[in-house]
Design a protein around this motif. Sequence first.
Motif, PDB file in Angstrom:
ATOM      1  N   ALA A 215       0.837  -1.204   0.000  1.00 38.55           N
ATOM      2  CA  ALA A 215       0.000   0.000   0.000  1.00 38.55           C
ATOM      3  C   ALA A 215       0.870   1.252   0.000  1.00 38.55           C
ATOM      4  N   ASN A 216       1.969   1.211   0.752  1.00 41.56           N
ATOM      5  CA  ASN A 216       2.868   2.364   0.792  1.00 41.56           C
ATOM      6  C   ASN A 216       3.543   2.596  -0.555  1.00 41.56           C
TER       7      ASN A 216
ATOM      8  N   ILE B 180      15.638  -4.129   4.961  1.00 40.68           N
ATOM      9  CA  ILE B 180      16.968  -3.514   5.006  1.00 40.68           C
ATOM     10  C   ILE B 180      18.002  -4.592   5.331  1.00 40.68           C
ATOM     11  N   ASP B 181      19.109  -4.596   4.587  1.00 40.49           N
ATOM     12  CA  ASP B 181      20.228  -5.543   4.718  1.00 40.49           C
ATOM     13  C   ASP B 181      19.965  -6.887   4.048  1.00 40.49           C
ATOM     14  N   GLN B 182      18.785  -7.083   3.473  1.00 45.08           N
ATOM     15  CA  GLN B 182      18.505  -8.347   2.786  1.00 45.08           C
ATOM     16  C   GLN B 182      18.526  -8.121   1.281  1.00 45.08           C
TER      17      GLN B 182
ATOM     18  N   THR C  16      13.200   4.592   2.879  1.00 46.64           N
ATOM     19  CA  THR C  16      12.866   3.417   3.680  1.00 46.64           C
ATOM     20  C   THR C  16      11.478   3.600   4.283  1.00 46.64           C
ATOM     21  N   PHE C  17      10.880   2.472   4.667  1.00 44.46           N
ATOM     22  CA  PHE C  17       9.567   2.511   5.308  1.00 44.46           C
ATOM     23  C   PHE C  17       9.448   1.321   6.246  1.00 44.46           C
ATOM     24  N   ASN C  18       9.406   1.610   7.544  1.00 43.47           N
ATOM     25  CA  ASN C  18       9.211   0.573   8.568  1.00 43.47           C
ATOM     26  C   ASN C  18      10.154  -0.620   8.405  1.00 43.47           C
ATOM     27  N   GLY C  19      11.451  -0.320   8.251  1.00 44.40           N
ATOM     28  CA  GLY C  19      12.444  -1.385   8.192  1.00 44.40           C
ATOM     29  C   GLY C  19      12.678  -1.980   6.820  1.00 44.40           C
ATOM     30  N   TYR C  20      12.116  -1.375   5.789  1.00 39.10           N
ATOM     31  CA  TYR C  20      12.278  -1.882   4.425  1.00 39.10           C
ATOM     32  C   TYR C  20      12.915  -0.821   3.536  1.00 39.10           C
TER      33      TYR C  20
END
Length: 357
Positions: A283-284, A346-348, A327-331
């Motif tokens: 959705a974001n 993040i980091d993946q 970024t958005f909530n850890g992504y």
Amino acid sequence: MNRSLSTVILACLTLLAGCASTYKAQLTPQSRQELSSLYVVNHVVQPEIGSHHAVSFMPYNPQTGPLGMVLTTAIDGAVNAYRAKNAEAAAEQQRDKLLGYDFVSALSKTMQQALASLSWTTISHFQTITDAETIDVPQLISHHPNKGILVLRPSYAFSPKADAIYIDLIASLYRKSDVDQKKPLFSNNYRYQSAIHRPDAPFITPAEAAPMIAAIKAKYEAQVNEREYNESELKYFKKKMTKEIRRFKKQIIDSPQLADTSKQPWTTENLKTTLEIGAQQIANLLLLDLNDSRTAVDYEAAEDEVNVMVSASRESDTNIKLYPMGTFNGYNLYRHKSGKLFAVPIDQKIRFHSYPG
């Protein structure tokens, strides 16, 4: 990187992200003014979570002739069918954990709440359709006084080994005056990739990896010291050790949180949580895109492309150029040069080795 791997990555990028020459048209300020009210249709045709499988595309070699092409196609078809069968078997082991969970309703609720925050339009009607393979967009909009219709076509599936979840979305926005032409004013693709759950081969942090790598080196050094080897044999040992370390390093991740997550098997609760996070991320991405007026020319002029490591298999990685979108909530959020958007922890690494089954 070998040719077959390059082919897989190219094929997956083409399927998932489109080609650069088909960059989608961005909404202009004038378009937004004309779309003061929207009717949104969330069209979902799958009754349960699906599966993705790794896919092979073998390029045609003119030297082999028609017979060679047919043989290659048959081999690829058999390989892909085998992979699809294995992917479905892996998904089947986890699917029952979601029995009774209505992800479609959760996704619709998240989408409706997110789209309500658009400042340039009003969502006057939101409808979820699950009982039709196809929908008649002109007929749907004809019964409503809205200026346009936004059609959402989401899908969700396990990765080939069922160690992650993907949510894909195709969004198409039609102006009511143009809807009979079946040509959307705006259309794009979005993908969410979840954190990995792989207790059989979990991620490890660099600190955890250091003694393990040292142990691998010590193992080969002990073999070399057993007796005298000629130069060719020593090169063989070194090559074998380097290969083992390289494969081992693919399990290393900087994030202790993702390393911990990878050790956890799928449960009903973390499957639900993962899907709900995915709904928020998708959705974001859609909101980000609907509010973005930059064109392909604007992105190229900004020259802020970055090399992003992507994984095509557990053995091989490569880099592709993507535009960072914050970024958005850890992504991490990325835009491919075709316009398609991705959300990845993040980091993946982004994984480009699967295709819907």
